[in-house]
Design an enzyme around this catalytic site. Structure first.
Site, PDB file in Angstrom:
ATOM      1  N   CYS A   5       0.965  -1.394  -0.003  1.00  0.00           N
ATOM      2  CA  CYS A   5       0.162  -0.091   0.126  1.00  0.00           C
ATOM      3  C   CYS A   5       0.670   1.154  -0.114  1.00  0.00           C
ATOM      4  O   CYS A   5       0.394   2.320  -0.155  1.00  0.00           O
ATOM      5  CB  CYS A   5      -0.981   0.268   1.149  1.00  0.00           C
ATOM      6  SG  CYS A   5      -2.221  -1.356   1.148  1.00  0.00           S
ATOM      7  N   SER A   6       2.000   1.125   0.029  1.00  0.00           N
ATOM      8  CA  SER A   6       2.962   2.098   0.168  1.00  0.00           C
ATOM      9  C   SER A   6       3.496   2.570  -1.175  1.00  0.00           C
ATOM     10  O   SER A   6       4.515   3.433  -1.487  1.00  0.00           O
ATOM     11  CB  SER A   6       4.007   2.268   1.246  1.00  0.00           C
ATOM     12  OG  SER A   6       3.566   2.189   2.481  1.00  0.00           O
TER      13      SER A   6
END
Length: 374
Positions: A156-157
């Site tokens: 998700c980063s």
């Protein structure tokens, strides 16, 4: 040294929507079929019965009200419970590249640039459609961009890590510009048969054009500083991979071949990590909470974002200071913070400062401090 700037963003949104009501109806129908099929084991106490979901449970747990998906027919079929996507021939554009192309073209149009102005493509996403060739190179080919391209995955980063990589290359002078694209087909790695997570994800693609500030054709966001950090954890995990075939029961329909998380531990461990990361980044750059006009956070869970917003600002954020889009898009993994930035950044005035932050599996967290220039 050159100054990197965000000059354009784009969002591809699928046409199909699944509301919470639709999702709950399908999930509960699946539960009834499962419990009926395993009635004897459930009665004997050797297998637990599955519980129904509800719209109230979903909103309370996440703040999500709907999600966009590439295919809803399979997801809403109680006997399928996953998207049904057409197998494409090798000489056709892949689905991820097609989604990213749409978002990239929108980012270029917003920046007033063309593919001829781009030197590199970074495809940063939680799950890539194939191992190789790189999806980024396919996107580069579809856009007819000269230069180079590569894939990266920090769950998700991925978007903020991709922005840092692009910004660093621009600062050093090795490239003049880059497209960071985040095509996320989260519906394909979500376990729709798990009550604890069946509502979490949606599909989307985002794109961010990053250039030397001197080359901006209009208003832009100067990238003042970036910071990334990782710390290993198994609390968010997907064990699918190319080694499946080589292991006993490797190709079986195992639960760990889809998205898995220990939600309570993630909440307890990630929130302090993210809050401390942002505070440290701001402190080192001399940015005060009062300097932040807006915070564009990863869109995973409303409670998590509310907590981080309070920690960063030292108070409850005012309406508009910390925009949420997950009620409409759900969690779109790496793309979430970029959707929020794309939709809620135009109104910032010259000289105003904001912060983009994404976080997730790894654990990983990335933050980008930006300043508007008109």
């Amino acid at each position: 040294m050159y100054t990197p700037a965000i000059t354009g963003t784009g969002v591809f949104t699928p046409e199909q929507v699944i509301t919470n009501a639709e999702l709950v109806a399908a999930f509960n129908a699946y539960v009834d079929l499962y419990n009926a099929e395993h009635a004897e084991e459930i009665a004997a106490g050797t297998l637990p019965a599955k519980a129904h979901s509800s719209e109230e449970f979903i909103v309370k747990a996440s703040g999500i009200e709907q999600r966009y998906v590439i295919d809803k027919t399979g997801i809403l079929d109680p006997q399928v419970m996953h998207p049904l996507l057409r197998q494409r021939a090798d000489d056709e554009p892949s689905l991820m590249a097609e989604m990213a192309l749409d978002a990239a073209q929108k980012a270029l149009a917003q920046a007033g640039k063309t593919a001829a102005d781009v030197d590199a493509v970074i495809c940063a996403a939680s799950n890539l459609e194939r191992a190789y060739p790189a999806v980024a190179i396919e996107i580069q080919e579809l856009l007819q961009i000269n230069g180079f391209a590569f894939d990266m995955n920090v769950a998700c980063s991925s978007a903020t890590f991709g922005i840092q990589a692009a910004a660093d290359m621009i600062r050093s002078g090795s490239i003049r510009s880059a497209l960071v694209v985040n095509p996320e087909i989260c519906s394909a790695h979500l376990e729709w048969r798990d009550r604890d997570c069946h509502f979490i994800f949606g599909d989307v693609a985002t794109a961010t054009l990053i250039e030397r500030s001197e080359d901006a054709a209009g208003s832009y966001f100067e990238i003042k500083s970036t910071r990334c950090a990782t710390e290993f954890s198994n609390n968010i995990r997907n064990n699918n991979g190319f080694l499946r075939r080589s292991r006993p029961d490797g190709v079986a329909d195992r639960r760990d071949m889809q998205f898995m998380q220990n939600g309570r531990k993630v909440f307890k461990e990630v929130l302090p990590m993210v809050s401390e990361h942002i505070a440290g980044h701001m402190d080192d750059e001399g940015v005060q909470a009062s300097d932040l006009k807006r915070i564009w956070l990863h869109q995973a869970n409303k409670s998590m974002n509310d907590f981080i917003g309070r920690k960063v600002l030292g108070r409850v954020p005012e309406p508009g200071e910390q925009p949420n889009i997950l009620q409409d898009y759900a969690n779109t993994s790496s793309a979430g913070s970029i959707i929020a930035f794309s939709k809620y950044s135009d109104d910032l005035k010259d000289g105003e400062t904001g912060l983009i932050c994404s976080f997730g599996a790894g654990y990983s967290v990335g933050s980008v401090i930006v300043q508007k220039h008109v």
